[in-house]
Design a protein around this motif. Sequence first.
Motif, PDB file in Angstrom:
ATOM      1  N   ILE A 129      20.152  57.288   9.557  1.00  0.00           N
ATOM      2  CA  ILE A 129      21.161  57.926  10.400  1.00  0.00           C
ATOM      3  C   ILE A 129      22.550  57.715   9.818  1.00  0.00           C
ATOM      4  O   ILE A 129      22.939  56.593   9.501  1.00  0.00           O
ATOM      5  CB  ILE A 129      21.115  57.370  11.839  1.00  0.00           C
ATOM      6  N   ASP A 156       9.248  60.876  28.865  1.00  0.00           N
ATOM      7  CA  ASP A 156       9.418  62.244  29.363  1.00  0.00           C
ATOM      8  C   ASP A 156      10.727  62.844  28.871  1.00  0.00           C
ATOM      9  O   ASP A 156      10.777  63.991  28.424  1.00  0.00           O
ATOM     10  CB  ASP A 156       9.406  62.263  30.893  1.00  0.00           C
ATOM     11  N   ALA A 157      11.789  62.052  28.968  1.00  0.00           N
ATOM     12  CA  ALA A 157      13.098  62.566  28.562  1.00  0.00           C
ATOM     13  C   ALA A 157      13.117  62.865  27.073  1.00  0.00           C
ATOM     14  O   ALA A 157      13.707  63.855  26.642  1.00  0.00           O
ATOM     15  CB  ALA A 157      14.193  61.563  28.919  1.00  0.00           C
ATOM     16  N   VAL A 158      12.467  62.032  26.292  1.00  0.00           N
ATOM     17  CA  VAL A 158      12.435  62.249  24.843  1.00  0.00           C
ATOM     18  C   VAL A 158      11.657  63.524  24.527  1.00  0.00           C
ATOM     19  O   VAL A 158      12.083  64.338  23.710  1.00  0.00           O
ATOM     20  CB  VAL A 158      11.811  61.027  24.132  1.00  0.00           C
ATOM     21  N   THR A 159      10.525  63.703  25.208  1.00  0.00           N
ATOM     22  CA  THR A 159       9.736  64.918  24.990  1.00  0.00           C
ATOM     23  C   THR A 159      10.548  66.158  25.353  1.00  0.00           C
ATOM     24  O   THR A 159      10.549  67.153  24.630  1.00  0.00           O
ATOM     25  CB  THR A 159       8.446  64.882  25.841  1.00  0.00           C
ATOM     26  N   SER A 185       7.754  71.523  23.731  1.00  0.00           N
ATOM     27  CA  SER A 185       9.211  71.547  23.843  1.00  0.00           C
ATOM     28  C   SER A 185       9.848  71.356  22.475  1.00  0.00           C
ATOM     29  O   SER A 185      10.964  71.806  22.241  1.00  0.00           O
ATOM     30  CB  SER A 185       9.699  70.502  24.842  1.00  0.00           C
ATOM     31  N   LEU A 192      19.341  64.391  16.042  1.00  0.00           N
ATOM     32  CA  LEU A 192      19.231  63.328  15.036  1.00  0.00           C
ATOM     33  C   LEU A 192      18.898  63.886  13.653  1.00  0.00           C
ATOM     34  O   LEU A 192      19.327  63.349  12.642  1.00  0.00           O
ATOM     35  CB  LEU A 192      18.156  62.318  15.449  1.00  0.00           C
ATOM     36  N   VAL A 242      16.184  57.149  12.134  1.00  0.00           N
ATOM     37  CA  VAL A 242      15.761  58.022  13.221  1.00  0.00           C
ATOM     38  C   VAL A 242      14.470  57.475  13.826  1.00  0.00           C
ATOM     39  O   VAL A 242      14.301  57.451  15.041  1.00  0.00           O
ATOM     40  CB  VAL A 242      15.529  59.458  12.690  1.00  0.00           C
ATOM     41  N   PHE A 243      13.570  56.997  12.948  1.00  0.00           N
ATOM     42  CA  PHE A 243      12.290  56.469  13.429  1.00  0.00           C
ATOM     43  C   PHE A 243      12.520  55.345  14.447  1.00  0.00           C
ATOM     44  O   PHE A 243      12.003  55.389  15.561  1.00  0.00           O
ATOM     45  CB  PHE A 243      11.462  55.949  12.247  1.00  0.00           C
ATOM     46  N   GLY A 278      15.169  59.413   6.827  1.00  0.00           N
ATOM     47  CA  GLY A 278      15.551  59.335   8.227  1.00  0.00           C
ATOM     48  C   GLY A 278      16.677  58.347   8.483  1.00  0.00           C
ATOM     49  O   GLY A 278      16.777  57.764   9.551  1.00  0.00           O
ATOM     50  N   GLY A 295      11.580  49.926  25.437  1.00  0.00           N
ATOM     51  CA  GLY A 295      12.980  50.302  25.327  1.00  0.00           C
ATOM     52  C   GLY A 295      13.947  49.171  25.031  1.00  0.00           C
ATOM     53  O   GLY A 295      15.120  49.408  24.820  1.00  0.00           O
ATOM     54  N   ARG A 296      13.478  47.949  25.047  1.00  0.00           N
ATOM     55  CA  ARG A 296      14.379  46.822  24.851  1.00  0.00           C
ATOM     56  C   ARG A 296      13.704  45.768  23.973  1.00  0.00           C
ATOM     57  O   ARG A 296      12.549  45.412  24.224  1.00  0.00           O
ATOM     58  CB  ARG A 296      14.731  46.211  26.204  1.00  0.00           C
ATOM     59  N   HIS A 301      13.955  62.552  33.830  1.00  0.00           N
ATOM     60  CA  HIS A 301      13.747  63.401  32.663  1.00  0.00           C
ATOM     61  C   HIS A 301      14.989  63.651  31.814  1.00  0.00           C
ATOM     62  O   HIS A 301      14.876  64.079  30.684  1.00  0.00           O
ATOM     63  CB  HIS A 301      13.198  64.770  33.100  1.00  0.00           C
ATOM     64  N   ARG A 319      15.174  54.537  16.150  1.00  0.00           N
ATOM     65  CA  ARG A 319      15.882  54.989  17.338  1.00  0.00           C
ATOM     66  C   ARG A 319      14.928  55.701  18.291  1.00  0.00           C
ATOM     67  O   ARG A 319      14.960  55.501  19.492  1.00  0.00           O
ATOM     68  CB  ARG A 319      17.021  55.924  16.905  1.00  0.00           C
ATOM     69  N   GLN A 343      19.438  53.085  27.883  1.00  0.00           N
ATOM     70  CA  GLN A 343      19.799  53.114  26.469  1.00  0.00           C
ATOM     71  C   GLN A 343      21.282  53.448  26.331  1.00  0.00           C
ATOM     72  O   GLN A 343      21.864  54.069  27.212  1.00  0.00           O
ATOM     73  CB  GLN A 343      18.955  54.151  25.725  1.00  0.00           C
ATOM     74  N   LEU A 358      18.146  58.671  29.135  1.00  0.00           N
ATOM     75  CA  LEU A 358      17.503  57.379  28.933  1.00  0.00           C
ATOM     76  C   LEU A 358      18.452  56.384  29.577  1.00  0.00           C
ATOM     77  O   LEU A 358      19.429  55.975  28.979  1.00  0.00           O
ATOM     78  CB  LEU A 358      17.342  57.094  27.446  1.00  0.00           C
ATOM     79  N   LEU A 386      20.374  62.481  20.867  1.00  0.00           N
ATOM     80  CA  LEU A 386      18.905  62.483  20.869  1.00  0.00           C
ATOM     81  C   LEU A 386      18.322  63.762  20.300  1.00  0.00           C
ATOM     82  O   LEU A 386      17.344  63.738  19.553  1.00  0.00           O
ATOM     83  CB  LEU A 386      18.414  62.265  22.307  1.00  0.00           C
ATOM     84  N   SER A 435      11.822  53.835  26.256  1.00  0.00           N
ATOM     85  CA  SER A 435      12.746  53.840  27.378  1.00  0.00           C
ATOM     86  C   SER A 435      12.394  54.929  28.381  1.00  0.00           C
ATOM     87  O   SER A 435      12.437  54.726  29.589  1.00  0.00           O
ATOM     88  CB  SER A 435      14.164  54.044  26.855  1.00  0.00           C
ATOM     89  N   ASN A 436      12.044  56.124  27.887  1.00  0.00           N
ATOM     90  CA  ASN A 436      11.715  57.227  28.791  1.00  0.00           C
ATOM     91  C   ASN A 436      11.044  58.339  27.996  1.00  0.00           C
ATOM     92  O   ASN A 436      11.695  59.213  27.441  1.00  0.00           O
ATOM     93  CB  ASN A 436      12.996  57.738  29.461  1.00  0.00           C
ATOM     94  N   LYS A 463      17.291  49.589  13.293  1.00  0.00           N
ATOM     95  CA  LYS A 463      18.691  49.770  13.615  1.00  0.00           C
ATOM     96  C   LYS A 463      19.308  51.047  13.054  1.00  0.00           C
ATOM     97  O   LYS A 463      20.191  51.640  13.656  1.00  0.00           O
ATOM     98  CB  LYS A 463      19.480  48.558  13.096  1.00  0.00           C
ATOM     99  N   ILE A 510      12.417  53.366  20.131  1.00  0.00           N
ATOM    100  CA  ILE A 510      13.045  52.726  21.289  1.00  0.00           C
ATOM    101  C   ILE A 510      13.238  53.749  22.411  1.00  0.00           C
ATOM    102  O   ILE A 510      12.945  53.480  23.579  1.00  0.00           O
ATOM    103  CB  ILE A 510      14.402  52.100  20.891  1.00  0.00           C
ATOM    104  N   ALA A 511      13.692  54.944  22.055  1.00  0.00           N
ATOM    105  CA  ALA A 511      13.930  55.977  23.073  1.00  0.00           C
ATOM    106  C   ALA A 511      12.631  56.346  23.782  1.00  0.00           C
ATOM    107  O   ALA A 511      12.602  56.511  25.001  1.00  0.00           O
ATOM    108  CB  ALA A 511      14.552  57.214  22.422  1.00  0.00           C
TER     109      ALA A 511
END
Lengths: 500, 335
Positions: free
Chosen positions: A369, B217-220, A324, A359, B204-205, A367, B281-282, A342, B207, A348, A345, A356, B214-215, B201, B210-211
Amino acid sequence: MAYTHEVEMTDICKSFGGIAALEHVNFCADRGEVHALMGENGAGKSTLMKILAGAYSRDHGEIRINGEKKEINSTKDGRDAGISVIYQEFALAPHLTVAENILIDNLGEGKPVIDWNHLNRQARKILDWLGFGHIDVREKVENLSVAYQQVVEISKALSRNSSVLVFDEPTAVLASSEEKQLFKIIETLKGQGVCIIYISHRLSEIFAVCDKITVLKDGKNVDTVTTKDITEEQLVKMMVGRDLTEMFPPRNAKIGGVTMKVENLCCGKKVQDVSFEVREGEVLGINGLVGAGRTETLRAVFGADKKDSGTITLGGTPVQITSSKKAVSLGIGMLPEDRKKHGVLINQPIRVNMTLASLKELSGALGWINRKKEDEVIGDLVDKLKIKIGSIENDASSLSGGNQQKVALAKWLGSNCKILIFDEPTRGVDVGAKVEIYRIINQLAEEGASIIMISSEMPEIIGMSDRVLVMREGKVMGELNKNEISEENLIKLSMGVENI
Amino acid sequence: MNTTGNTEMMEIKKKMTVKEFLIRYNAILILAALIIISAILSPVFLSTQNIFNLLRQNTPIMLIAMGMLLVVLTGGIDLSVGSIAAVAGMMISVSIVSWNWTTGFGIFMGVALTLIVGLALGAVNGAFIAFLRMPAFIVTLAMMTIGRGIAYLVTNGQPIRWPEGTGAQALLDFGSKGVGVVPWPVILGVAVLVVFWLLSKYTVFGRLVIATGSNQDAVTLAGINAKKYKFAVYAISGLMCALAGIVMTCRSGTGTPISGEGYELDAIAACVIGGASLSGGRGSVGGTIIGVLILALITNIMNLLSVPAYPQQIVKGIIILASVFVQSVSTKNQD
């Protein structure tokens, strides 16, 4: 004394976070009757049944079972009142045997030691009664077919002496030969005086098995009718009920050249030799029944699943999409079907969710931000999408379903994706937010993006698509151009009727 | 009547905010309470010497906890930290004593090699977990055993004592001296904390770590290679362990294979006390620092009062349980 219904729900109200899901809904069903509950997605069918079963607590209203007022505030209350729900996702323990699953809440019948012979006998008795005595009660549930697992689930409900059985889209997981078996079971149960409530989107089923139909729309009663007094067309009209042009704002997109071409895509059993193309400024709808391989096809295109074979061409150049990450770098974005799993988050901040996918564009050396730039981008997106938020530092879970979906969408608007795949973009979203999501899709198409929209909702497919691809059992059954898109044609193709 | 009603309302409101305050800042409140109790119980506690001693002693665990925090943020766990620290301690000792790398350049090479070894061991963890999709608990449990085995094997279980007065003196000075009253390890520790805070904080790394927790699958599906981040956190954790191992050995002047035992649990406890969720994630750098300090203070105060070691462990356990309990209550309130 007046005749008592088996189930009588009066004046039920329920809202989630200020959004009304049910408003003064009344619902009655009788013994020995199959009563269909119909309505579009989000009409409140499932919510009403969850209230009946005690999975949700109601804000207002009264529930009577067999004339007796019941306080159903937990699923245990619901079970004690004789109500069982067969959900699409079965609540079975896969590693346990059929007998153990059927009698799970009363394994020892009050004794600390399980009498296995007795347990197996009891389970067999229930299965025999349903006409499925050939299922081995000692078999582990994970080894059964989905249809037999459903039989186990129904048997479990019967072991609790349930007088009311709710089926939530029971055929969604079944093959057509298995459907007939289910209908037979339902006939048997009906003959024994069980009250059956049947939720389904498939009109043919409703007319085959149901005696009465109650239609809900936007959380309100439309009507309750006897099946034999009504035609399919009248039923659809009752369900849709609103002017389609009002739901689907007009679009002034100029459809250009082909942006992506997919040829002979294969991926496991669910995607077999699928070919299609999408153009600039076009909304390509993808329709078909649940399990037709729509999501799987687009996941393979997006590189989320590995494809077995097939070629994808972007703007004339063949590309290899192996992940992806690669897809996004080529300008393809996807909004997945299951928002919580999916799409977002959920725990978050909204900030993290919205940027997301972009970035890289928002960060400098090492990196780092650029917060100022990020805030600007987010501010623009919030305005553009009309997202109602308190603060972008709040978690996504603080938002309503519609706003969560907009946040999930936002991450692709901030990136430079020109081909966007939307998988059931308005599932679980209230009507107002739906229209806004349609507007966003229109705007994207007007700006020249190619949109691929997977949807099970007929009105949405009809109202939004320039062209529709209909899938069935992993294959493309046909393509409908704008002037050919009708509910009838869509159903025929998705059901596998050859000639239109 | 009206006034009483109002006061009641206000009291309720006040009570709610106090409760919320307690839940949100429980870690910092526990820390403050411990400091006050310590100061009252022992006049020595607030002395500059005791405080900097305390900080110096806890620099290694602080470094390890930072690596652990990144791992925990992704929803993982690293049980091998203590063992990797021990391997690092042996590595630097071997380079000085057995290989006689005692020139300035030799010391530099020894430190660099040790850090690379830690990074490599962590990377092995990360590769198994991220790319071969094995459970972090099992992989790092195996590495914990293997690492400890390596540490023993180097000298057959014997400690290696650094010679004084050679080039290694620079390292020994790092362990025992400082700028004014501030010991060198503490300065290093603070620098590392600042880096991790910025990392978590503002980059990008951070963030995406943490992402991912947290999830994933969603990040992928957002077009991000989440596995890369999962891999990286274990490698960084290994690096931090090596750094901690060097700091420990500089202080004692002896490489011992048993060092760092039990550090994994202290590091995890520090993260959790500081508000990190083991499901990912936290968690925060600030919270973890507080977590380390709380654990350190419990030990310190009881040492000052000459409480024996065994009851200390019980008190430590109770505090971990209490802080996690408060957090689980607060998350329930959110739902």
